[in-house]
Scaffold this active site. Structure first.
Site, short mmCIF file in Angstrom:
data_model
loop_
_atom_site.label_atom_id
_atom_site.label_comp_id
_atom_site.label_asym_id
_atom_site.label_seq_id
_atom_site.Cartn_x
_atom_site.Cartn_y
_atom_site.Cartn_z
N PHE A 161 -1.31 3.66 15.10
CA PHE A 161 -0.30 3.79 15.65
C PHE A 161 -1.13 3.81 17.69
CE2 PHE A 161 2.83 4.38 19.74
CZ PHE A 161 3.75 3.49 19.07
N ASP A 165 -8.96 6.11 20.73
CA ASP A 165 -7.54 6.16 21.41
C ASP A 165 -6.99 7.45 21.26
OD1 ASP A 165 -5.07 6.43 21.69
OD2 ASP A 165 -4.35 4.42 20.95
N LYS A 222 -0.07 9.46 27.81
CA LYS A 222 0.51 10.81 27.82
C LYS A 222 0.79 11.97 28.66
CE LYS A 222 1.26 10.63 22.62
NZ LYS A 222 3.20 9.85 23.08
#
Ligand SMILES: Cc1ncc(COP(=O)(O)O)c(C=O)c1O
Length: 396
Positions: free
Chosen positions: A134, A220, A249
Site C-alpha cells: 500500500f 516506504d 503519518k
C-alpha cells in the site's frame, strides 16, 4: 426535513458511529463524554500521543508568527528539519541526503516515483513493487499499490509498474532483468495488508540486488518509520541503507505532512521546476515536525516502542481467541481465531478500545509510542473480555 451533515461529505469512508472531540496522550473522548483508550493513533499518526504538549506549544507559537510563505521564498524551519531528518536517517551530521517536503504519504510516494524517473533519465522508468503493498491513493501511488481491488474502478493505471510477491527474491531478480527498471519500492512491514513481516534475509537481499543492477532501492516508511517498529526506521532492522525513503503519518503528529528523502546524488537529479507543492515545507507544518522529532529523540521513543511491543506481544499471545500475533515494536497484527475482525473491532470500540479491523480476520494496533504499562494492561483486559464474550458469535 433536516439533512444529516455527514451527507455533505463524499461517500468515500464508512466511519464508525463515533465522533471524537478531544484527545490527550493515549486517550480519546467522544461527543457524549465517553473515554476510549486509543490503540490506533489515527493510523500510526499520533505517535507521541494526542495533543502532545511540546508539539502543541510549537504549533500554537508558530501559528501566531508565520504559517506560510510558499516555496518562492526561503523559510527558517524547512532546512533545519531536513537536516534533522538526514541525521536520523544516516547517523551523520554531514550532507548525505536531501528532503522534499510534501503534505501526505501519497504525495511523498509521488515525489519518490518522479525522482526515480528523473534519475532514470528517460531510459529507465519502471518501478517494481509488491503484491498487497500500500502506497496511497493518488494516481502514481495507486499504481504503485499492488492491489487490483483498489485500482480497478480507476483504470487505466499509470504505466510502468510491475508487482512481485513480497518476500520472493527470485521473482524480484527476474523482474529486475528488465533494463528499463529504475527502482524497487517496498514497505519494510506491509501495514495496510495486515502487518505482514518480511523474512530476516529479504530486505538485505533486495539491497544487494539493487546494487548489482544499479537500481534504486526505495523504502516506504510512511507507516513503519519514526520509531514505530522499535527502531527509528524499519530498514534499520535489516542493516541496510535505502536510496530513497518516504515518510508521513507520525512526522507531524497530526499536522498533514510528508517527506521524501534521497541520498544526495539521487536527490540532485531534481532541478528547479521538476517538482513542487504550494504547502510543502511551510513553517506551520515544519514547526510540528521539528517538535515531534525533538520529543521522539528526548523520549527515546524507538526504544520505548521496542520494550512496550515485547510486553504487548507476550500478553496478547496468552489470550484465548487469538491465533497469532505478528509485527514489530508497536505495529502489531492480531490474527483472530474464527472471529470476524470487523465485529470484534466494533465490540472493542463499545468497550472503550480503539483498534482497526485491518483484514477480515486481523486487527491492527498502532498505539502511541509513549503508551504506559498500565494502559497496555487495561487494553489486554478489555481484549480478553471481548474475545471471551464474542465466542458466542464465532463464525464457526
Ligand atoms: C506504507 C504507506 N504508504 C503510503 C500511505 C499513504 O499515506 P496517506 O494516506 O498519507 O496518503 C500509507 C497510508 O496508510 C501507508 O501506510
Amino acid at each position: 426535513m433536516q439533512i444529516d451533515p455527514q451527507e455533505f461529505l463524499m461517500n468515500t469512508y464508512a466511519p464508525y458511529p463515533v465522533t471524537f472531540v478531544k484527545g490527550e496522550g493515549s486517550w480519546l473522548w467522544d461527543d457524549t463524554g465517553k473515554r476510549y483508550l486509543d490503540l490506533l493513533s489515527g493510523i500510526a499518526v499520533t505517535s507521541v500521543g494526542h495533543c502532545n504538549p511540546t508539539v502543541t506549544k510549537a504549533i500554537t507559537d508558530q501559528v501566531g508568527t508565520l504559517c506560510h510563505v510558499s516555496n518562492l521564498f526561503k523559510n527558517q524551519l524547512a532546512p533545519q528539519v531536513a537536516q534533522m531528518l538526514n541525521f536520523l536517517i544516516t547517523g551523520e551530521p554531514d550532507l548525505k541526503g536531501k528532503t522534499f517536503f510534501a503534505n501526505s504519504g501519497a504525495e511523498a510516494v509521488e515525489s519518490a516515483i518522479k525522482l526515480a524517473r528523473r534519475w532514470g533519465g528517460g531510459k529507465r522508468y519502471k518501478i517494481i513493487t509488491a503484491h498487497n503493498s500500500f502506497h496511497g491513493r493518488t494516481f502514481g501511488a495507486l499504481a504503485a499499490t499492488g492491489q487490483p481491488v483498489k485500482q480497478k474502478n480507476f483504470y487505466p493505471m499509470l504505466a510502468g509498474f510491475e508487482y512481485v510477491e513480497f518476500g520472493n527474491i527470485a521473482q524480484l531478480e527476474a523482474a529486475c532483468e528488465d533494463p528499463e527498471v529504475a527502482a524497487v519500492l517496498l514497505e519494510t512491514w506491509q501495514g495496510e495488508s495486515g502487518v505482514i513481516c518480511p523474512s530476516q534475509d529479504y530486505i538485505g537481499q533486495v539491497r544487494k540486488l539493487c546494487d548489482q543492477k544499479n537500481i534504486l532501492f526505495m523504502v516506504d516508511e510512511i507507516q513503519t518509520g519514526l520509531g514505530r517498529t522499535g527502531k527509528w526506521f524499519g530498514f534499520q532492522h535489516f542493516g541496510v541503507m535505502p536510496d530513497v525513503i518516504t515518510l508521513a503519518k507520525a512526522l507531524g503528529s497530526g499536522m498533514p505532512v510528508g517527506a521524501c528523502w534521497a541520498k544526495q546524488e539521487v536527490a540532485d537529479c531534481f532541478k528547479p521546476g521538476d517538482h513542487a507543492t504550494t504547502f510543502g515545507g511551510q513553517p506551520l507544518a515544519m514547526s510540528a515536525v521539528k517538535a515531534t522529532l525533538e520529543v521522539m529523540q528526548d523520549e527515546n521513543v524507538a526504544e520505548k516502542a521496542a520494550q512496550a511491543g515485547l510486553y504487548f506481544y507476550e500478553k496478547l499471545q496468552n489470550i484465548n481467541g487469538i491465533a497469532h500475533v505478528r509485527g514489530k515494536g508497536l505495529l502489531i497484527g492480531i490474527e483472530l481465531q474464527n472471529q470476524e475482525s470487523a465485529q470484534v473491532g466494533r465490540q472493542l470500540l463499545q468497550a472503550g478500545l480503539v483498534v482497526n479491523a485491518v483484514t477480515p480476520t486481523a486487527l491492527r494496533l498502532a498505539p502511541s509510542l509513549l503508551i504506559t504499562r498500565q494502559e497496555i494492561d487495561l487494553a489486554i483486559e478489555i481484549i480478553s473480555q471481548v474475545l471471551q464474550a464474542d465466542k458466542v458469535n464465532a463464525i464457526s
